[in-house]
Design an enzyme around this catalytic site. Structure first.
Site, PDB file in Angstrom:
ATOM      1  N   SER A  22       0.808  -1.224   0.000  1.00 42.36           N
ATOM      2  CA  SER A  22       0.000   0.000   0.000  1.00 42.36           C
ATOM      3  C   SER A  22       0.837   1.268   0.000  1.00 42.36           C
ATOM      4  CB  SER A  22      -0.922   0.011   1.227  1.00 42.36           C
ATOM      5  OG  SER A  22      -0.155  -0.021   2.423  1.00 42.36           O
ATOM      6  N   ASN A 109      -2.610  -2.414  12.922  1.00 43.86           N
ATOM      7  CA  ASN A 109      -4.044  -2.122  12.874  1.00 43.86           C
ATOM      8  C   ASN A 109      -4.380  -0.812  13.569  1.00 43.86           C
ATOM      9  OD1 ASN A 109      -4.178  -4.566  11.617  1.00 43.86           O
ATOM     10  ND2 ASN A 109      -5.458  -5.582  13.148  1.00 43.86           N
ATOM     11  N   HIS A 155     -38.980  24.954 -11.923  1.00 43.57           N
ATOM     12  CA  HIS A 155     -39.053  24.160 -13.160  1.00 43.57           C
ATOM     13  C   HIS A 155     -38.301  24.825 -14.312  1.00 43.57           C
ATOM     14  CE1 HIS A 155     -42.202  21.839 -11.123  1.00 43.57           C
ATOM     15  NE2 HIS A 155     -42.753  23.003 -10.807  1.00 43.57           N
ATOM     16  N   SER A 276     -12.627  27.397 -28.097  1.00 42.59           N
ATOM     17  CA  SER A 276     -12.832  26.257 -28.989  1.00 42.59           C
ATOM     18  C   SER A 276     -11.681  26.174 -29.980  1.00 42.59           C
ATOM     19  CB  SER A 276     -14.157  26.414 -29.743  1.00 42.59           C
ATOM     20  OG  SER A 276     -14.219  25.533 -30.844  1.00 42.59           O
ATOM     21  N   LYS A 282     -16.149  31.223 -29.412  1.00 39.04           N
ATOM     22  CA  LYS A 282     -16.597  30.540 -28.200  1.00 39.04           C
ATOM     23  C   LYS A 282     -15.819  30.965 -26.960  1.00 39.04           C
ATOM     24  CE  LYS A 282     -19.250  27.753 -27.893  1.00 39.04           C
ATOM     25  NZ  LYS A 282     -19.095  26.296 -28.117  1.00 39.04           N
ATOM     26  N   ASN A 284     -16.107  29.204 -23.289  1.00 39.28           N
ATOM     27  CA  ASN A 284     -16.808  28.092 -22.651  1.00 39.28           C
ATOM     28  C   ASN A 284     -16.623  28.065 -21.130  1.00 39.28           C
ATOM     29  OD1 ASN A 284     -17.542  27.154 -25.224  1.00 39.28           O
ATOM     30  ND2 ASN A 284     -15.612  26.034 -25.420  1.00 39.28           N
ATOM     31  N   GLU A 289     -18.422  23.223 -15.783  1.00 39.61           N
ATOM     32  CA  GLU A 289     -18.788  21.903 -16.292  1.00 39.61           C
ATOM     33  C   GLU A 289     -17.963  20.809 -15.629  1.00 39.61           C
ATOM     34  OE1 GLU A 289     -18.325  22.385 -20.492  1.00 39.61           O
ATOM     35  OE2 GLU A 289     -20.102  23.648 -20.689  1.00 39.61           O
ATOM     36  N   TYR A 316     -10.391  -6.023  12.161  1.00 42.97           N
ATOM     37  CA  TYR A 316      -9.747  -5.514  10.955  1.00 42.97           C
ATOM     38  C   TYR A 316      -9.767  -6.577   9.858  1.00 42.97           C
ATOM     39  CZ  TYR A 316      -6.374  -3.500   7.742  1.00 42.97           C
ATOM     40  OH  TYR A 316      -5.786  -2.981   6.620  1.00 42.97           O
ATOM     41  N   GLN A 321      -7.957  -1.630   3.484  1.00 42.62           N
ATOM     42  CA  GLN A 321      -6.894  -0.922   2.776  1.00 42.62           C
ATOM     43  C   GLN A 321      -7.467  -0.123   1.610  1.00 42.62           C
ATOM     44  OE1 GLN A 321      -2.896  -2.738   2.285  1.00 42.62           O
ATOM     45  NE2 GLN A 321      -3.327  -2.671   0.099  1.00 42.62           N
ATOM     46  N   LYS A 324      -8.293   4.096   1.144  1.00 40.20           N
ATOM     47  CA  LYS A 324      -7.368   5.215   0.928  1.00 40.20           C
ATOM     48  C   LYS A 324      -7.437   5.858  -0.455  1.00 40.20           C
ATOM     49  CE  LYS A 324      -4.303   3.230   4.347  1.00 40.20           C
ATOM     50  NZ  LYS A 324      -5.203   2.081   4.586  1.00 40.20           N
TER      51      LYS A 324
END
Length: 458
Positions: A22, A109, A155, A276, A282, A284, A289, A316, A321, A324
């Protein structure tokens, strides 16, 4: 070097070793691991499990290793199984057999449980700082736009006129709740698992209250099994971050809509926009987003870890593990989005005239027209029907309500008089709403003052 192996007669298969290791991701909390070990050594020395000389030597060397890790003058060797074995091996290399006494009275542990709690406490503080900055940014927008009239929506259709301060105030409340959740999580998780051992505690005369105190916890975990197997606080924080991301995504979505040619409510700063490769005109809203898109990434971490934990028996299990990588990614994603959203808002221009013009169309004052009739003695249900007819007529004439003549009003109901125009003016519609929480200017100023007091504590 493994921290185990005495009962094994064969070396671990390399594929198994790599799959089990790990260190590539748990090196993230190298600092917390070393600080936890320093706290453990202080306690062992206090309890005379280590001699003063042994304790001082180990502590001094661990502090040197910590300093080198923080200054990046010590490279973490990823051939080790985990960050714990790397730190312990480095210590032993430097001071010999005395370093082998570091692990007395603890297990990996409770060590990894401690590291994750220390790391998470630090991360909650960072998230809290970023949230406060975002709240302050929204607060400044609110103060500046108490009289900036815009349409409120339901709406995605124009509903009633409000102010930009009122609209942004909704997000202030959302992010304030997010901050409250962080506080609650911190309070619940602020207990130290060190001394839980593998699961059953230890025969050494540890002072767990002392360990907890010097490591900055309120106290020790009261059950050693729960101490090593509890990951509720990670699930809670992933859930809180998912909610934060949802709030940021909602605001980002609105900014995307407001940035369109059809709305033109805002102008995003060039530094927070992209262009773009083929269409030169453009501009953007890519940051908005991406925040919207990355929300799903944080949701995925939450659902992934809930699924990991759902079938684990006590105590444990190696499955843990998996707490993470997704967690670290979710933290980095959320922190990055909080920072970017706050900075983007600070540089955004709000087009007051466009907003007000939009608020005067779309019959946003229809409710106030109905209230006008009610104040003239017409029952609300009848008033609702009269205004419905009036709107239908106005649509057929391609007019807004305030463009109708008094004669046209009276053709629907003779209750209307000249004062109807004042009653349905958008400024009147906004500012006569003066109950707490509403959009009226006087109430907004009171709410902003309350927000000011709230922010003073940070």
């Amino acid at each position: 070097m493994n921290l185990w192996g005495g009962r094994f007669t064969k070396p671990t298969n390399q594929l198994v070793y790599d799959f089990n290791a790990s260190i590539k991701f748990d090196k993230t909390f190298a600092g917390q691991d070393i600080k936890g070990s320093i706290g453990h050594v202080k306690m062992l020395t206090k309890q005379e499990i280590l001699t003063q000389e042994e304790g001082q030597l180990i502590e001094k060397t661990l502090k040197e290793i910590l300093n080198e890790v923080e200054n990046e003058t010590l490279e973490i060797d990823e051939s080790f199984e985990d960050i714990h074995s790397f730190v312990e091996s480095t210590l032993i290399d430097r001071i010999g057999d005395t370093g082998k006494k570091l692990h007395t009275g603890r297990s990996r542990n409770d060590q990894v449980a401690l590291d994750m709690r220390l790391y998470t406490k630090d991360q909650i503080e960072m998230l809290n700082t970023l949230l406060i900055d975002l709240l302050k940014t929204i607060h400044e927008i609110m103060k500046e736009h108490v009289d900036t009239i815009m349409p409120g929506f339901t709406h995605l259709q124009k509903a009633q006129p409000i102010t930009l301060a009122h609209h942004m105030g909704a997000y202030f409340e959302m992010f304030k709740r997010d901050q409250s959740r962080l506080h609650d999580i911190y309070e619940r998780m602020d207990y130290c698992p060190l001394g839980s051992g593998a699961l059953a505690g230890t025969t050494y005369p540890l002072d767990r209250e002392y360990s907890a105190d010097i490591l900055g916890f309120k106290g020790p975990c009261l059950n050693s099994i729960d101490g090593v197997s509890d990951r509720d606080y990670l699930i809670e924080l992933l859930s809180a971050m998912s909610t934060m991301m949802m709030h940021m995504s909602r605001l980002s979505e609105e900014m995307i809509i407001w940035n369109t040619n059809e709305y033109q409510f805002i102008d995003l700063d060039d530094t927070f926009s992209t262009g773009s490769s083929i269409m030169p005109q453009k501009k953007n809203p890519d940051i908005c987003e991406l925040i919207r898109g990355k929300t799903g990434r944080v949701y995925g971490a939450l659902m992934g870890f809930l699924t990991t934990m759902k079938g684990l028996p006590l105590a444990y299990n190696k499955d843990m593990q998996e707490d993470k990588e997704m967690y670290f990614d979710a933290l980095n994603t959320t922190k990055g989005c909080l920072q970017l959203l706050s900075d983007m808002l600070k540089s955004t221009t709000f087009n007051k005239d466009k907003m007000k013009k939009s608020a005067t169309g779309g019959f946003t004052n229809a409710t106030d027209a109905a209230d006008y009739l009610v104040n003239k003695g017409v029952p609300f249900r009848d008033a609702h029907g009269i205004i419905g007819q009036l709107v239908l007529y106005a649509i057929s004439q391609n007019k807004d309500l305030d463009e109708l003549s008094l004669e046209e009003f009276k053709n629907i109901s003779d209750v209307f008089e000249d004062d109807v125009y004042q009653a349905i003016d958008v400024n009147t519609c906004v500012n006569k709403r003066n109950t707490i929480g509403a959009c009226g200017q006087e109430m907004m100023k009171k709410v902003i003052a309350l927000n000011e007091e709230y922010l003073k504590q940070f």
